[in-house]
Write a protein that holds these residues in place. Structure first.
Motif, PDB file in Angstrom:
ATOM      1  N   PHE A  81       0.851  -1.187   0.000  1.00 49.42           N
ATOM      2  CA  PHE A  81       0.000   0.000   0.000  1.00 49.42           C
ATOM      3  C   PHE A  81       0.882   1.229   0.000  1.00 49.42           C
ATOM      4  O   PHE A  81       2.101   1.154   0.174  1.00 49.42           O
ATOM      5  CB  PHE A  81      -0.971  -0.011   1.191  1.00 49.42           C
ATOM      6  N   ARG A  82       0.283   2.378  -0.238  1.00 51.48           N
ATOM      7  CA  ARG A  82       1.008   3.650  -0.257  1.00 51.48           C
ATOM      8  C   ARG A  82       0.849   4.328   1.093  1.00 51.48           C
ATOM      9  O   ARG A  82      -0.219   4.310   1.689  1.00 51.48           O
ATOM     10  CB  ARG A  82       0.469   4.585  -1.348  1.00 51.48           C
ATOM     11  N   ASN A  83       1.924   4.919   1.572  1.00 51.03           N
ATOM     12  CA  ASN A  83       1.918   5.706   2.792  1.00 51.03           C
ATOM     13  C   ASN A  83       2.629   7.003   2.438  1.00 51.03           C
ATOM     14  O   ASN A  83       3.853   7.040   2.382  1.00 51.03           O
ATOM     15  CB  ASN A  83       2.624   4.951   3.918  1.00 51.03           C
ATOM     16  N   ASN A  84       1.842   8.039   2.156  1.00 48.20           N
ATOM     17  CA  ASN A  84       2.372   9.289   1.608  1.00 48.20           C
ATOM     18  C   ASN A  84       3.102   8.975   0.309  1.00 48.20           C
ATOM     19  O   ASN A  84       2.519   8.411  -0.594  1.00 48.20           O
ATOM     20  CB  ASN A  84       3.250  10.025   2.627  1.00 48.20           C
ATOM     21  N   ARG A  85       4.390   9.266   0.211  1.00 47.25           N
ATOM     22  CA  ARG A  85       5.128   9.021  -1.023  1.00 47.25           C
ATOM     23  C   ARG A  85       5.915   7.717  -0.997  1.00 47.25           C
ATOM     24  O   ARG A  85       6.717   7.457  -1.874  1.00 47.25           O
ATOM     25  CB  ARG A  85       6.062  10.198  -1.293  1.00 47.25           C
ATOM     26  N   SER A  86       5.714   6.895   0.030  1.00 43.74           N
ATOM     27  CA  SER A  86       6.450   5.633   0.153  1.00 43.74           C
ATOM     28  C   SER A  86       5.521   4.449  -0.069  1.00 43.74           C
ATOM     29  O   SER A  86       4.339   4.506   0.247  1.00 43.74           O
ATOM     30  CB  SER A  86       7.058   5.506   1.552  1.00 43.74           C
ATOM     31  N   GLN A  87       6.090   3.389  -0.606  1.00 41.76           N
ATOM     32  CA  GLN A  87       5.363   2.131  -0.669  1.00 41.76           C
ATOM     33  C   GLN A  87       5.598   1.409   0.649  1.00 41.76           C
ATOM     34  O   GLN A  87       6.696   1.450   1.200  1.00 41.76           O
ATOM     35  CB  GLN A  87       5.868   1.284  -1.833  1.00 41.76           C
ATOM     36  N   ALA A  88       4.580   0.751   1.180  1.00 39.15           N
ATOM     37  CA  ALA A  88       4.695   0.107   2.481  1.00 39.15           C
ATOM     38  C   ALA A  88       4.103  -1.295   2.427  1.00 39.15           C
ATOM     39  O   ALA A  88       3.340  -1.621   1.519  1.00 39.15           O
ATOM     40  CB  ALA A  88       3.972   0.945   3.540  1.00 39.15           C
ATOM     41  N   VAL A  89       4.460  -2.094   3.397  1.00 39.05           N
ATOM     42  CA  VAL A  89       3.933  -3.448   3.539  1.00 39.05           C
ATOM     43  C   VAL A  89       3.724  -3.702   5.029  1.00 39.05           C
ATOM     44  O   VAL A  89       4.545  -3.312   5.855  1.00 39.05           O
ATOM     45  CB  VAL A  89       4.890  -4.501   2.910  1.00 39.05           C
TER      46      VAL A  89
END
Length: 86
Positions: free
Chosen positions: A17-25
């Protein structure tokens, strides 16, 4: 899915998923890392996330030492003698 090694937890699919401008898991509990910091690196198509090991710095080392119960000898503290350096 890759074949798991005998000592490893089997691979598990997770959602990105996206968290601001970062991809996250979200990391499932069986893969949870200690602490609140991690190192991330890439090897080809693999992303490797590993815990940051707490370094045992000087303060941590000194905190483990016990005080010495020794009497140190008295040292005569004489004033320095003048010396001609020219």
């Amino acid at each position: 899915m890759p074949m798991a090694q005998p000592h490893q937890t089997p691979a598990r699919e997770v959602r990105l998923f996206r968290n601001n401008r970062s991809q996250a898991v979200r990391i499932p509990v069986e893969f949870e890392l200690p602490g609140d910091r991690a190192l991330i690196s890439r090897e080809g198509d693999r992303i490797i996330i590993e815990p940051v090991r707490q370094s045992t710095g000087l303060l941590a080392l000194l905190a483990t030492w016990q005080p010495l119960n020794e009497d140190f000898p008295t040292v005569e503290d004489k004033p320095a003698e003048p010396e001609d350096i020219f």
